[in-house]
Motif scaffolding. Structure first.
Motif, PDB file in Angstrom:
ATOM      1  N   ASN A   1       0.839  -1.121   0.008  1.00  0.00           N
ATOM      2  CA  ASN A   1       0.271   0.114   0.078  1.00  0.00           C
ATOM      3  C   ASN A   1       0.703   1.182  -0.050  1.00  0.00           C
ATOM      4  N   LYS A   2       1.143   1.741  -1.137  1.00  0.00           N
ATOM      5  CA  LYS A   2       1.998   2.789  -1.480  1.00  0.00           C
ATOM      6  C   LYS A   2       1.363   4.232  -1.153  1.00  0.00           C
ATOM      7  N   GLU A   3      -0.002   4.189  -1.058  1.00  0.00           N
ATOM      8  CA  GLU A   3      -0.688   5.336  -0.944  1.00  0.00           C
ATOM      9  C   GLU A   3      -1.298   5.625   0.424  1.00  0.00           C
ATOM     10  N   ILE A   4      -1.009   4.693   1.185  1.00  0.00           N
ATOM     11  CA  ILE A   4      -1.938   4.695   2.599  1.00  0.00           C
ATOM     12  C   ILE A   4      -1.257   5.745   3.252  1.00  0.00           C
ATOM     13  N   VAL A   5      -1.868   6.554   4.348  1.00  0.00           N
ATOM     14  CA  VAL A   5      -1.423   7.347   5.066  1.00  0.00           C
ATOM     15  C   VAL A   5      -1.195   6.977   6.597  1.00  0.00           C
ATOM     16  N   ILE A   6      -0.240   7.330   7.405  1.00  0.00           N
ATOM     17  CA  ILE A   6      -0.225   6.651   8.537  1.00  0.00           C
ATOM     18  C   ILE A   6       0.112   8.154   9.429  1.00  0.00           C
ATOM     19  N   ILE A   7      -0.803   8.202  10.642  1.00  0.00           N
ATOM     20  CA  ILE A   7      -0.343   9.304  11.589  1.00  0.00           C
ATOM     21  C   ILE A   7      -0.519   8.690  13.064  1.00  0.00           C
ATOM     22  N   ALA A   8       0.577   9.020  13.720  1.00  0.00           N
ATOM     23  CA  ALA A   8       0.804   8.452  14.947  1.00  0.00           C
ATOM     24  C   ALA A   8       0.963   9.628  16.056  1.00  0.00           C
ATOM     25  N   THR A   9       0.316   9.525  17.283  1.00  0.00           N
ATOM     26  CA  THR A   9       0.463  10.611  18.014  1.00  0.00           C
ATOM     27  C   THR A   9       1.181  10.322  19.291  1.00  0.00           C
ATOM     28  N   THR A  10       1.722  11.109  19.946  1.00  0.00           N
ATOM     29  CA  THR A  10       2.561  10.714  21.177  1.00  0.00           C
ATOM     30  C   THR A  10       2.502  12.072  22.185  1.00  0.00           C
ATOM     31  N   ASN A  11       2.343  11.699  23.546  1.00  0.00           N
ATOM     32  CA  ASN A  11       2.383  12.507  24.435  1.00  0.00           C
ATOM     33  C   ASN A  11       3.907  12.710  25.270  1.00  0.00           C
ATOM     34  N   LEU A  12       4.703  11.782  24.780  1.00  0.00           N
ATOM     35  CA  LEU A  12       5.809  11.244  25.609  1.00  0.00           C
ATOM     36  C   LEU A  12       7.041  11.250  24.596  1.00  0.00           C
ATOM     37  N   TYR A  13       7.021  12.072  23.855  1.00  0.00           N
ATOM     38  CA  TYR A  13       8.023  12.136  22.904  1.00  0.00           C
ATOM     39  C   TYR A  13       9.410  11.928  23.331  1.00  0.00           C
ATOM     40  N   SER A  14       9.822  12.625  24.661  1.00  0.00           N
ATOM     41  CA  SER A  14      10.933  12.733  24.953  1.00  0.00           C
ATOM     42  C   SER A  14      11.505  10.889  25.176  1.00  0.00           C
ATOM     43  N   SER A  15      10.748  10.081  25.622  1.00  0.00           N
ATOM     44  CA  SER A  15      10.885   8.767  25.921  1.00  0.00           C
ATOM     45  C   SER A  15      10.522   7.834  24.504  1.00  0.00           C
ATOM     46  N   PHE A  16      10.551   8.525  23.414  1.00  0.00           N
ATOM     47  CA  PHE A  16      10.108   7.588  22.243  1.00  0.00           C
ATOM     48  C   PHE A  16      11.248   6.882  21.690  1.00  0.00           C
ATOM     49  N   ASP A  17      11.014   5.735  21.327  1.00  0.00           N
ATOM     50  CA  ASP A  17      12.116   4.989  20.737  1.00  0.00           C
ATOM     51  C   ASP A  17      12.647   5.695  19.320  1.00  0.00           C
ATOM     52  N   LYS A  18      13.984   6.314  19.438  1.00  0.00           N
ATOM     53  CA  LYS A  18      14.523   7.012  18.236  1.00  0.00           C
ATOM     54  C   LYS A  18      14.555   6.121  17.025  1.00  0.00           C
ATOM     55  N   ALA A  19      14.758   4.943  17.190  1.00  0.00           N
ATOM     56  CA  ALA A  19      14.690   4.472  15.837  1.00  0.00           C
ATOM     57  C   ALA A  19      13.542   4.317  15.268  1.00  0.00           C
ATOM     58  N   LEU A  20      12.336   4.250  16.290  1.00  0.00           N
ATOM     59  CA  LEU A  20      10.851   4.414  15.474  1.00  0.00           C
ATOM     60  C   LEU A  20      10.708   5.909  14.846  1.00  0.00           C
ATOM     61  N   THR A  21      11.252   6.942  15.568  1.00  0.00           N
ATOM     62  CA  THR A  21      11.100   8.195  15.138  1.00  0.00           C
ATOM     63  C   THR A  21      11.513   8.263  13.719  1.00  0.00           C
ATOM     64  N   ARG A  22      12.689   7.635  13.252  1.00  0.00           N
ATOM     65  CA  ARG A  22      13.359   7.784  12.172  1.00  0.00           C
ATOM     66  C   ARG A  22      12.478   7.132  11.076  1.00  0.00           C
ATOM     67  N   ARG A  23      11.558   6.237  11.338  1.00  0.00           N
ATOM     68  CA  ARG A  23      10.433   5.708  10.488  1.00  0.00           C
ATOM     69  C   ARG A  23       9.539   6.462   9.960  1.00  0.00           C
ATOM     70  N   PHE A  24       9.473   7.621  10.575  1.00  0.00           N
ATOM     71  CA  PHE A  24       8.518   8.479  10.269  1.00  0.00           C
ATOM     72  C   PHE A  24       8.909   9.575   9.202  1.00  0.00           C
ATOM     73  N   ASP A  25       8.186  10.082   8.265  1.00  0.00           N
ATOM     74  CA  ASP A  25       8.698  10.943   7.337  1.00  0.00           C
ATOM     75  C   ASP A  25       8.850  12.484   7.719  1.00  0.00           C
ATOM     76  N   ALA A  26       7.915  12.817   8.750  1.00  0.00           N
ATOM     77  CA  ALA A  26       8.046  14.199   9.705  1.00  0.00           C
ATOM     78  C   ALA A  26       7.442  14.149  10.744  1.00  0.00           C
ATOM     79  N   VAL A  27       8.253  14.756  11.598  1.00  0.00           N
ATOM     80  CA  VAL A  27       7.528  14.934  13.001  1.00  0.00           C
ATOM     81  C   VAL A  27       6.926  16.294  13.357  1.00  0.00           C
ATOM     82  N   ILE A  28       5.726  16.486  13.667  1.00  0.00           N
ATOM     83  CA  ILE A  28       5.192  17.629  13.809  1.00  0.00           C
ATOM     84  C   ILE A  28       5.235  17.967  15.373  1.00  0.00           C
ATOM     85  N   ASN A  29       5.514  19.068  15.713  1.00  0.00           N
ATOM     86  CA  ASN A  29       5.565  19.547  17.158  1.00  0.00           C
ATOM     87  C   ASN A  29       4.418  20.282  17.491  1.00  0.00           C
ATOM     88  N   PHE A  30       3.372  20.010  18.336  1.00  0.00           N
ATOM     89  CA  PHE A  30       2.182  20.624  18.505  1.00  0.00           C
ATOM     90  C   PHE A  30       2.484  21.687  19.924  1.00  0.00           C
TER      91      PHE A  30
END
Length: 355
Positions: free
Chosen positions: A205-234
């Protein structure tokens, strides 16, 4: 694939049961996907898509882990310009159709991450599904890991992927830093599975869109962070942004209450006098409850409650303190419920004592 699958297909075709026929076809595609025959699985899914046997909006779509979210009739988002520009950027990136499709929204609770995800789906004219973590997380050792594989199999075999957004809301419940986890081994397995599945997500599925949210970004796994194309700071609300959001909520809510005098100026003064305004989610609830809990016999009671919720106990705040905070005699009268002359006398008495 078993003989029963073929028999089911024939049976459902004869019965003209398109929903059951479609579900059986998807199960067959999943089987081929699970044994590594991705090309055949993708071909089966494309046939289903072309035959219009599946529409994401259909109410008969069933999944153990994916639940549909209604995005109709949503209120406009009140986001700071910087965040709004990033949301527009996501829309542009998806419309470019070059494989930039995985986004992480990080920020404090109540900062608007989930609502923004809903608006992304609405603006893209896509159906929004969220991952049901209540079903996904299992107390049995290893079962959560298997469930994660299952949910990604479901995601990878969703037809009309260009009409779907998948939301992993508060993904940190399964993706906290492996080093900081109390159960390092199990969390490591879970996170490693998510990493692997995200890496192969676009194979089918090359066209599917995935959005994940987190309240605990400082504890987020850094390897997983790199799997996202962009990180939006709210976490980019200025005090002026929050006041603007609060005024929007106030105007929306107060029109539903009879016998309450709207005083936008005093409302805004209370907000300005607040040292640290909460983020929109909490701010919305404070405004709503201040109005809902107010005494119908006291037209400005909601302002007193708002002050108590945001600044401090009004009963223990003397008139001089309110005056120093920038409130006029008339405004203090509304907050304290005292007459103008009484407020003036107390202020004059304080001034005489200072002299």
């Amino acid at each position: 694939m078993k003989k029963q699958n073929v028999l089911n297909l024939i049976k459902y075709h004869v019965e003209r049961n398109e929903s059951a026929f479609r579900n059986e076809s998807i199960n067959i595609a999943r089987h081929f996907d699970s044994i590594g025959d991705y090309q055949l699985a993708e071909y089966i899914m494309s046939l289903i898509s072309e035959s219009n046997l599946y529409t994401p909006q259909s109410s008969d779509f069933e999944s153990k882990f994916l639940k549909q979210l209604d995005t109709r009739g949503m209120e406009p988002l009140n986001l700071p310009v910087e965040i709004s520009d990033d949301i527009k950027g996501i829309i542009n990136a998806v419309n470019h159709n070059i494989g930039i499709n995985k986004f992480l929204f990080e920020g404090l609770p109540g900062s608007g991450k989930t609502e923004a995800a809903k608006h992304v789906a609405r603006l893209l004219d896509r159906t929004l599904f969220y991952v049901d973590f209540d079903n996904l997380i299992d107390s049995k050792l290893g079962q959560t890991n298997k469930n994660i594989t299952s949910v990604f199999n479901e995601i990878n075999t969703i037809p009309h992927s260009n009409k779907v957004v998948i939301l992993f809301d508060e993904i940190d419940v399964i993706a906290l830093d492996r080093i900081n986890s109390n159960d390092v081994r199990e969390m490591g397995r879970v996170t490693s599975t998510i990493l692997r599945e995200l890496d192969r997500l676009t194979d089918l599925n090359k066209e599917i869109v995935i959005i994940a949210t987190t309240n605990l970004y400082s504890s987020f796994d850094k390897a997983l962070t790199r799997r996202f194309d962009a990180v939006i700071n709210f976490n980019r609300y200025s005090k002026e942004d929050l006041i603007e959001v609060a005024e929007h909520y106030f105007s929306s809510f107060i029109k539903n209450f009879k016998g309450i005098s709207k005083d936008s100026r005093l409302f805004k003064k209370i907000l300005k006098a607040t040292e640290n305004l909460p983020y929109p989610g909490e701010l919305k609830n404070i405004i709503k409850t201040s109005l809902a809990f107010s005494d119908v016999n006291f037209e400005h009671d909601y302002l007193r409650r708002l002050y108590n919720n945001l600044i401090g106990n009004l009963e223990q705040t003397d008139i001089t303190q309110l005056y120093v905070q920038g409130f006029t005699v008339r405004e203090i009268e509304k907050l304290k419920g005292e007459s103008k002359s009484a407020v003036s006398r107390k202020l004059n008495k304080e001034e005489d004592q200072d002299e």
